[in-house]
Design a protein around this motif. Structure first.
Motif, PDB file in Angstrom:
ATOM      1  N   PRO A  43     -24.124 104.827  -1.174  1.00  0.00           N
ATOM      2  CA  PRO A  43     -23.707 105.894  -2.079  1.00  0.00           C
ATOM      3  C   PRO A  43     -24.817 106.932  -2.238  1.00  0.00           C
ATOM      4  CG  PRO A  43     -23.280 103.738  -3.046  1.00  0.00           C
ATOM      5  CD  PRO A  43     -24.159 103.524  -1.860  1.00  0.00           C
ATOM      6  N   ALA A  44     -24.462 108.188  -2.164  1.00  0.00           N
ATOM      7  CA  ALA A  44     -25.451 109.246  -2.402  1.00  0.00           C
ATOM      8  C   ALA A  44     -26.088 109.075  -3.769  1.00  0.00           C
ATOM      9  CB  ALA A  44     -24.791 110.621  -2.284  1.00  0.00           C
ATOM     10  N   LEU A  45     -25.308 108.616  -4.740  1.00  0.00           N
ATOM     11  CA  LEU A  45     -25.821 108.460  -6.098  1.00  0.00           C
ATOM     12  C   LEU A  45     -26.831 107.319  -6.241  1.00  0.00           C
ATOM     13  CD1 LEU A  45     -22.637 109.208  -8.220  1.00  0.00           C
ATOM     14  CD2 LEU A  45     -24.740 110.566  -8.112  1.00  0.00           C
ATOM     15  N   ASN A  46     -27.038 106.518  -5.204  1.00  0.00           N
ATOM     16  CA  ASN A  46     -28.076 105.485  -5.273  1.00  0.00           C
ATOM     17  C   ASN A  46     -29.468 106.100  -5.223  1.00  0.00           C
ATOM     18  OD1 ASN A  46     -26.153 103.541  -5.478  1.00  0.00           O
ATOM     19  ND2 ASN A  46     -26.691 102.453  -3.613  1.00  0.00           N
ATOM     20  N   TYR A  47     -29.529 107.354  -4.853  1.00  0.00           N
ATOM     21  CA  TYR A  47     -30.802 108.069  -4.820  1.00  0.00           C
ATOM     22  C   TYR A  47     -30.726 109.163  -5.869  1.00  0.00           C
ATOM     23  CZ  TYR A  47     -31.630 105.205  -0.835  1.00  0.00           C
ATOM     24  OH  TYR A  47     -31.812 104.096  -0.034  1.00  0.00           O
ATOM     25  N   ARG A  48     -31.611 109.089  -6.841  1.00  0.00           N
ATOM     26  CA  ARG A  48     -31.518 109.939  -8.026  1.00  0.00           C
ATOM     27  C   ARG A  48     -31.905 111.394  -7.786  1.00  0.00           C
ATOM     28  NH1 ARG A  48     -28.016 106.856  -9.662  1.00  0.00           N
ATOM     29  NH2 ARG A  48     -28.599 105.038 -10.833  1.00  0.00           N
ATOM     30  N   THR A  49     -32.739 111.645  -6.781  1.00  0.00           N
ATOM     31  CA  THR A  49     -33.158 113.023  -6.517  1.00  0.00           C
ATOM     32  C   THR A  49     -32.806 113.400  -5.086  1.00  0.00           C
ATOM     33  OG1 THR A  49     -35.368 112.451  -5.691  1.00  0.00           O
ATOM     34  CG2 THR A  49     -35.131 112.737  -8.102  1.00  0.00           C
ATOM     35  N   ASP A  50     -32.763 114.695  -4.840  1.00  0.00           N
ATOM     36  CA  ASP A  50     -32.506 115.178  -3.483  1.00  0.00           C
ATOM     37  C   ASP A  50     -33.609 114.710  -2.539  1.00  0.00           C
ATOM     38  OD1 ASP A  50     -30.900 116.927  -1.650  1.00  0.00           O
ATOM     39  OD2 ASP A  50     -32.850 117.934  -1.496  1.00  0.00           O
ATOM     40  N   ARG A  51     -34.811 114.725  -3.005  1.00  0.00           N
ATOM     41  CA  ARG A  51     -35.943 114.269  -2.180  1.00  0.00           C
ATOM     42  C   ARG A  51     -35.756 112.806  -1.766  1.00  0.00           C
ATOM     43  NH1 ARG A  51     -41.917 113.301  -4.359  1.00  0.00           N
ATOM     44  NH2 ARG A  51     -42.729 112.348  -2.485  1.00  0.00           N
ATOM     45  N   GLU A  52     -35.371 111.944  -2.698  1.00  0.00           N
ATOM     46  CA  GLU A  52     -35.144 110.536  -2.386  1.00  0.00           C
ATOM     47  C   GLU A  52     -33.996 110.367  -1.386  1.00  0.00           C
ATOM     48  OE1 GLU A  52     -34.471 108.962  -6.283  1.00  0.00           O
ATOM     49  OE2 GLU A  52     -36.596 108.545  -6.622  1.00  0.00           O
ATOM     50  N   LEU A  53     -32.934 111.145  -1.551  1.00  0.00           N
ATOM     51  CA  LEU A  53     -31.802 111.091  -0.628  1.00  0.00           C
ATOM     52  C   LEU A  53     -32.252 111.495   0.777  1.00  0.00           C
ATOM     53  CD1 LEU A  53     -28.751 110.769  -0.047  1.00  0.00           C
ATOM     54  CD2 LEU A  53     -28.452 113.131  -0.859  1.00  0.00           C
ATOM     55  N   ARG A  54     -32.991 112.558   0.881  1.00  0.00           N
ATOM     56  CA  ARG A  54     -33.495 113.015   2.177  1.00  0.00           C
ATOM     57  C   ARG A  54     -34.435 111.980   2.801  1.00  0.00           C
ATOM     58  NH1 ARG A  54     -33.015 118.497   3.330  1.00  0.00           N
ATOM     59  NH2 ARG A  54     -31.866 119.647   1.728  1.00  0.00           N
ATOM     60  N   GLU A  55     -35.280 111.373   1.990  1.00  0.00           N
ATOM     61  CA  GLU A  55     -36.210 110.361   2.502  1.00  0.00           C
ATOM     62  C   GLU A  55     -35.459 109.141   3.033  1.00  0.00           C
ATOM     63  OE1 GLU A  55     -38.852 109.708  -0.806  1.00  0.00           O
ATOM     64  OE2 GLU A  55     -40.075 111.479  -0.309  1.00  0.00           O
ATOM     65  N   ALA A  56     -34.408 108.736   2.343  1.00  0.00           N
ATOM     66  CA  ALA A  56     -33.611 107.593   2.796  1.00  0.00           C
ATOM     67  C   ALA A  56     -32.960 107.894   4.145  1.00  0.00           C
ATOM     68  CB  ALA A  56     -32.548 107.249   1.756  1.00  0.00           C
ATOM     69  N   ILE A  57     -32.387 109.071   4.285  1.00  0.00           N
ATOM     70  CA  ILE A  57     -31.757 109.460   5.550  1.00  0.00           C
ATOM     71  C   ILE A  57     -32.799 109.511   6.661  1.00  0.00           C
ATOM     72  CG2 ILE A  57     -30.572 111.365   6.743  1.00  0.00           C
ATOM     73  CD1 ILE A  57     -29.136 111.870   3.986  1.00  0.00           C
ATOM     74  N   ALA A  58     -33.962 110.066   6.387  1.00  0.00           N
ATOM     75  CA  ALA A  58     -35.039 110.121   7.390  1.00  0.00           C
ATOM     76  C   ALA A  58     -35.497 108.717   7.778  1.00  0.00           C
ATOM     77  CB  ALA A  58     -36.211 110.935   6.856  1.00  0.00           C
ATOM     78  N   GLU A  59     -35.602 107.828   6.816  1.00  0.00           N
ATOM     79  CA  GLU A  59     -36.020 106.444   7.091  1.00  0.00           C
ATOM     80  C   GLU A  59     -35.015 105.738   8.009  1.00  0.00           C
ATOM     81  OE1 GLU A  59     -36.625 102.250   4.665  1.00  0.00           O
ATOM     82  OE2 GLU A  59     -36.788 104.127   3.547  1.00  0.00           O
ATOM     83  N   ILE A  60     -33.726 105.924   7.735  1.00  0.00           N
ATOM     84  CA  ILE A  60     -32.683 105.318   8.572  1.00  0.00           C
ATOM     85  C   ILE A  60     -32.751 105.900   9.976  1.00  0.00           C
ATOM     86  CG2 ILE A  60     -30.186 105.124   8.916  1.00  0.00           C
ATOM     87  CD1 ILE A  60     -30.024 105.186   5.741  1.00  0.00           C
ATOM     88  N   ARG A  61     -32.848 107.197  10.087  1.00  0.00           N
ATOM     89  CA  ARG A  61     -32.891 107.838  11.403  1.00  0.00           C
ATOM     90  C   ARG A  61     -34.140 107.458  12.200  1.00  0.00           C
ATOM     91  NH1 ARG A  61     -29.951 113.393   9.863  1.00  0.00           N
ATOM     92  NH2 ARG A  61     -27.926 112.780  10.721  1.00  0.00           N
ATOM     93  N   ALA A  62     -35.242 107.213  11.520  1.00  0.00           N
ATOM     94  CA  ALA A  62     -36.472 106.810  12.212  1.00  0.00           C
ATOM     95  C   ALA A  62     -36.338 105.412  12.805  1.00  0.00           C
ATOM     96  CB  ALA A  62     -37.658 106.857  11.249  1.00  0.00           C
ATOM     97  N   ALA A  63     -35.462 104.601  12.222  1.00  0.00           N
ATOM     98  CA  ALA A  63     -35.307 103.213  12.670  1.00  0.00           C
ATOM     99  C   ALA A  63     -34.187 103.023  13.690  1.00  0.00           C
ATOM    100  CB  ALA A  63     -35.042 102.324  11.458  1.00  0.00           C
ATOM    101  N   SER A  64     -33.193 103.937  13.702  1.00  0.00           N
ATOM    102  CA  SER A  64     -32.027 103.716  14.555  1.00  0.00           C
ATOM    103  C   SER A  64     -31.317 105.034  14.856  1.00  0.00           C
ATOM    104  CB  SER A  64     -31.038 102.776  13.844  1.00  0.00           C
ATOM    105  OG  SER A  64     -29.866 102.605  14.605  1.00  0.00           O
ATOM    106  N   SER A  65     -30.722 105.079  16.026  1.00  0.00           N
ATOM    107  CA  SER A  65     -29.891 106.239  16.364  1.00  0.00           C
ATOM    108  C   SER A  65     -28.405 105.939  16.138  1.00  0.00           C
ATOM    109  CB  SER A  65     -30.122 106.641  17.828  1.00  0.00           C
ATOM    110  OG  SER A  65     -29.742 105.569  18.679  1.00  0.00           O
ATOM    111  N   ALA A  66     -28.113 104.741  15.623  1.00  0.00           N
ATOM    112  CA  ALA A  66     -26.727 104.347  15.372  1.00  0.00           C
ATOM    113  C   ALA A  66     -26.144 105.154  14.204  1.00  0.00           C
ATOM    114  CB  ALA A  66     -26.667 102.852  15.060  1.00  0.00           C
ATOM    115  N   PRO A  67     -24.825 105.359  14.216  1.00  0.00           N
ATOM    116  CA  PRO A  67     -24.197 106.141  13.151  1.00  0.00           C
ATOM    117  C   PRO A  67     -24.166 105.394  11.820  1.00  0.00           C
ATOM    118  CG  PRO A  67     -22.516 105.239  14.579  1.00  0.00           C
ATOM    119  CD  PRO A  67     -23.843 104.896  15.203  1.00  0.00           C
ATOM    120  N   PHE A  68     -24.410 106.131  10.753  1.00  0.00           N
ATOM    121  CA  PHE A  68     -24.335 105.600   9.394  1.00  0.00           C
ATOM    122  C   PHE A  68     -23.645 106.641   8.537  1.00  0.00           C
ATOM    123  CE2 PHE A  68     -28.088 108.153   9.596  1.00  0.00           C
ATOM    124  CZ  PHE A  68     -28.128 108.808   8.382  1.00  0.00           C
TER     125      PHE A  68
END
Length: 190
Positions: A43-68
């Motif tokens: 859920p987008a709402l699991n990350y309280r700030t835009d910065r946290e949301l962006r960091e989570a997406i970057a962390e996932i992309r750094a670990a895998s190229s699979a779709p999420f």
């Protein structure tokens, strides 16, 4: 023409989405799921700030190229909806699961960017509206789903949706925890 399977739609090994669970699903869980050959959403709402949301997406992309994917509450109760949509569109997440409102704006914004939009539905009436709006898939939120559960049994809802919309993929949400239950949902057309 029959609807594409989830594996075809997303290019994943197994037809499973790890559910976007409020306050539970996070980048670590998503990365683990992707490593197992399924897809996952948070859920987008699991990350309280835009910065946290962006960091989570970057962390996932750094670990895998699979779709999420990211679950986006699209009604007025989500005061962050537009800012979250802006971020998800800018970062071009592979797919968005819309919940609790009209997905029309999300679909119109994301489809031209190649972002797939899967829409939670609890009945045929709502499914009609989201298919008309251009949903890429229907998430059959049934009586066994967590969170904002539907009221129709999983089998009945999946069969209703696949019967009415044979060319739109239907994803069963709720009551699935093992391979036998996956096979059963697939036998209904999910």
């Amino acid at each position: 023409m029959p609807a594409p399977s989830l594996t075809e739609l997303l290019g994943i090994r197994y037809p499973v989405i790890m559910a976007p669970m409020f306050l539970i699903s996070d980048a670590r869980m998503v990365k683990t799921a992707l490593g197992c050959g399924i897809t996952a959403a948070f859920p987008a709402l699991n990350y309280r700030t835009d910065r946290e949301l962006r960091e989570a997406i970057a962390e996932i992309r750094a670990a895998s190229s699979a779709p999420f994917g990211v679950n986006l509450i699209v009604n007025k109760s989500n005061l962050k909806y537009r800012a979250q949509l802006d971020t998800l569109a800018e970062l071009r997440v592979p797919y968005i699961i819309t919940s609790l409102g009209s997905p029309k704006e999300t679909i119109e914004r994301c489809r031209p960017l190649g972002i797939k939009v899967f829409c939670d539905v609890t009945n045929l009436e709502y499914a009609e509206k989201v298919v008309e709006a251009g949903a890429d898939a229907l998430v059959a939120v049934n009586a066994q789903a967590g969170g904002h559960a539907g009221y129709i049994s999983p089998e009945e809802l999946v069969r209703q949706l696949t019967g009415r919309f044979p060319d739109v993929p239907v994803i069963s949400a709720g009551g699935i925890g093992n391979g036998a239950q996956i096979a059963e949902a697939r036998s209904w057309g999910a």
